[in-house]
Design a protein around this motif. Structure first.
Motif, PDB file in Angstrom:
ATOM      1  N   GLY A 152       0.832  -1.148   0.053  1.00 57.11           N
ATOM      2  CA  GLY A 152      -0.009  -0.217  -0.054  1.00 57.11           C
ATOM      3  C   GLY A 152       0.794   1.287   0.046  1.00 57.11           C
ATOM      4  N   ILE A 153       1.883   1.206   0.652  1.00 52.71           N
ATOM      5  CA  ILE A 153       2.677   2.414   0.847  1.00 52.71           C
ATOM      6  C   ILE A 153       3.497   2.531  -0.514  1.00 52.71           C
ATOM      7  CG2 ILE A 153       5.000   3.369   1.682  1.00 52.71           C
ATOM      8  CD1 ILE A 153       2.649   3.796   3.649  1.00 52.71           C
ATOM      9  N   ARG A 154       3.871   1.612  -1.296  1.00 51.67           N
ATOM     10  CA  ARG A 154       4.487   1.601  -2.435  1.00 51.67           C
ATOM     11  C   ARG A 154       3.481   2.155  -3.436  1.00 51.67           C
ATOM     12  NH1 ARG A 154       7.487   3.087  -5.639  1.00 51.67           N
ATOM     13  NH2 ARG A 154       8.237   1.681  -7.489  1.00 51.67           N
ATOM     14  N   TYR A 155       2.272   1.627  -3.597  1.00 54.95           N
ATOM     15  CA  TYR A 155       1.489   2.362  -4.416  1.00 54.95           C
ATOM     16  C   TYR A 155       1.031   3.681  -4.270  1.00 54.95           C
ATOM     17  CZ  TYR A 155       0.732  -2.045  -7.477  1.00 54.95           C
ATOM     18  OH  TYR A 155       0.924  -2.931  -7.934  1.00 54.95           O
ATOM     19  N   ARG A 156       0.979   3.926  -2.796  1.00 52.88           N
ATOM     20  CA  ARG A 156       0.808   5.403  -2.486  1.00 52.88           C
ATOM     21  C   ARG A 156       2.040   6.492  -3.114  1.00 52.88           C
ATOM     22  NH1 ARG A 156      -2.970   9.209  -1.811  1.00 52.88           N
ATOM     23  NH2 ARG A 156      -2.095  10.850  -0.386  1.00 52.88           N
ATOM     24  N   ILE A 181       1.490   7.576  -6.478  1.00 52.34           N
ATOM     25  CA  ILE A 181       0.557   8.682  -6.710  1.00 52.34           C
ATOM     26  C   ILE A 181       1.246   9.879  -6.317  1.00 52.34           C
ATOM     27  CG2 ILE A 181      -1.281   9.850  -5.691  1.00 52.34           C
ATOM     28  CD1 ILE A 181      -2.502   6.790  -5.035  1.00 52.34           C
ATOM     29  N   ASP A 182       2.278   9.969  -5.234  1.00 48.52           N
ATOM     30  CA  ASP A 182       3.049  11.119  -5.037  1.00 48.52           C
ATOM     31  C   ASP A 182       4.094  11.529  -5.977  1.00 48.52           C
ATOM     32  OD1 ASP A 182       1.367  11.333  -2.672  1.00 48.52           O
ATOM     33  OD2 ASP A 182       2.794  10.339  -1.259  1.00 48.52           O
ATOM     34  N   ASP A 183       4.508  10.537  -6.674  1.00 51.54           N
ATOM     35  CA  ASP A 183       5.630  10.665  -7.814  1.00 51.54           C
ATOM     36  C   ASP A 183       5.192  11.397  -9.005  1.00 51.54           C
ATOM     37  OD1 ASP A 183       7.550   9.605  -6.095  1.00 51.54           O
ATOM     38  OD2 ASP A 183       7.510   7.584  -7.064  1.00 51.54           O
ATOM     39  N   GLY A 184       3.748  11.626  -9.040  1.00 53.61           N
ATOM     40  CA  GLY A 184       3.299  12.358 -10.162  1.00 53.61           C
ATOM     41  C   GLY A 184       2.583  11.245 -11.230  1.00 53.61           C
ATOM     42  N   ALA A 221      -3.216   5.279 -14.344  1.00 47.87           N
ATOM     43  CA  ALA A 221      -2.050   4.861 -13.410  1.00 47.87           C
ATOM     44  C   ALA A 221      -2.537   5.474 -12.059  1.00 47.87           C
ATOM     45  CB  ALA A 221      -0.824   4.939 -13.918  1.00 47.87           C
ATOM     46  N   ARG A 222      -2.756   6.600 -11.893  1.00 43.53           N
ATOM     47  CA  ARG A 222      -2.991   7.249 -10.649  1.00 43.53           C
ATOM     48  C   ARG A 222      -4.412   6.647  -9.989  1.00 43.53           C
ATOM     49  NH1 ARG A 222      -2.059  11.669  -7.527  1.00 43.53           N
ATOM     50  NH2 ARG A 222      -3.884  12.556  -6.746  1.00 43.53           N
ATOM     51  N   GLN A 223      -5.546   6.291 -10.898  1.00 44.31           N
ATOM     52  CA  GLN A 223      -6.714   5.806 -10.227  1.00 44.31           C
ATOM     53  C   GLN A 223      -6.367   4.472  -9.626  1.00 44.31           C
ATOM     54  OE1 GLN A 223      -9.552   6.196 -13.294  1.00 44.31           O
ATOM     55  NE2 GLN A 223      -9.899   8.233 -12.806  1.00 44.31           N
ATOM     56  N   ALA A 258      -3.394   2.959  -8.769  1.00 42.01           N
ATOM     57  CA  ALA A 258      -2.765   3.041  -7.623  1.00 42.01           C
ATOM     58  C   ALA A 258      -3.397   3.339  -6.458  1.00 42.01           C
ATOM     59  CB  ALA A 258      -1.507   3.971  -7.906  1.00 42.01           C
ATOM     60  N   LEU A 259      -4.445   4.390  -6.597  1.00 42.20           N
ATOM     61  CA  LEU A 259      -5.116   4.864  -5.483  1.00 42.20           C
ATOM     62  C   LEU A 259      -5.995   3.756  -4.961  1.00 42.20           C
ATOM     63  CD1 LEU A 259      -5.867   7.206  -3.315  1.00 42.20           C
ATOM     64  CD2 LEU A 259      -7.661   7.888  -5.422  1.00 42.20           C
ATOM     65  N   ALA A 260      -6.695   3.093  -6.031  1.00 42.10           N
ATOM     66  CA  ALA A 260      -7.459   1.946  -5.470  1.00 42.10           C
ATOM     67  C   ALA A 260      -6.698   0.793  -4.604  1.00 42.10           C
ATOM     68  CB  ALA A 260      -8.297   1.459  -6.701  1.00 42.10           C
ATOM     69  N   ILE A 261      -5.634   0.505  -5.234  1.00 41.07           N
ATOM     70  CA  ILE A 261      -4.889  -0.721  -4.634  1.00 41.07           C
ATOM     71  C   ILE A 261      -4.621  -0.298  -3.274  1.00 41.07           C
ATOM     72  CG2 ILE A 261      -2.788  -2.114  -5.051  1.00 41.07           C
ATOM     73  CD1 ILE A 261      -3.133  -2.011  -7.858  1.00 41.07           C
ATOM     74  N   SER A 262      -3.717   0.954  -3.088  1.00 36.37           N
ATOM     75  CA  SER A 262      -3.264   1.335  -1.786  1.00 36.37           C
ATOM     76  C   SER A 262      -4.495   1.486  -0.847  1.00 36.37           C
ATOM     77  CB  SER A 262      -2.447   2.787  -2.095  1.00 36.37           C
ATOM     78  OG  SER A 262      -3.517   3.875  -2.357  1.00 36.37           O
ATOM     79  N   ALA A 263      -5.535   2.162  -1.301  1.00 36.59           N
ATOM     80  CA  ALA A 263      -6.739   2.149  -0.359  1.00 36.59           C
ATOM     81  C   ALA A 263      -7.226   0.892   0.092  1.00 36.59           C
ATOM     82  CB  ALA A 263      -7.938   3.013  -0.994  1.00 36.59           C
ATOM     83  N   LEU A 264      -7.461  -0.344  -0.881  1.00 35.78           N
ATOM     84  CA  LEU A 264      -7.485  -1.588  -0.631  1.00 35.78           C
ATOM     85  C   LEU A 264      -6.625  -2.419   0.403  1.00 35.78           C
ATOM     86  CD1 LEU A 264      -9.452  -4.019  -1.257  1.00 35.78           C
ATOM     87  CD2 LEU A 264      -7.697  -4.663  -3.055  1.00 35.78           C
TER      88      LEU A 264
END
Length: 89
Positions: free
Chosen positions: A32-36, A39-42, A47-49, A51-57
């Motif tokens: 989750g931290i890796r996918y978050r 998102i922070d890397d731009g 890809a953003r959506q 990563a956000l879904a996987i990190s939230a899950l």
């Protein structure tokens, strides 16, 4: 021999639980931290959506496991003091 097989069966269950909760949850949190971080890397668009879904899950799975673990530990207290019967208490 029956006692040995019974102990071996119980040992397998304990080992599996230790792997899932001892190493599995920190691994899910790290994913989750890796996918978050993506998102922070731009990351943009799909890809953003994703990563956000996987990190939230991942974070949701860890939080649910923590809450269930606390409730499991406190189940007899909740049953005797408050009359709330959870998780087989």
């Amino acid at each position: 021999m029956h006692t040995f097989l019974s102990n071996l069966s119980d040992l397998w269950r304990v080992t599996l639980a230790a792997l899932v909760f001892g190493a599995g949850l920190p691994t899910v949190f790290a994913v989750g931290i890796r996918y978050r971080a993506q998102i922070d890397d731009g990351a943009t668009g799909t890809a953003r959506q994703t990563a956000l879904a996987i990190s939230a899950l991942c974070f949701a799975v860890v939080m649910i496991a923590v809450v269930v673990g606390v409730l499991f530990i406190a189940r007899s207290f909740l049953a005797t003091r408050l009359g709330i019967h959870l998780l087989g208490a």
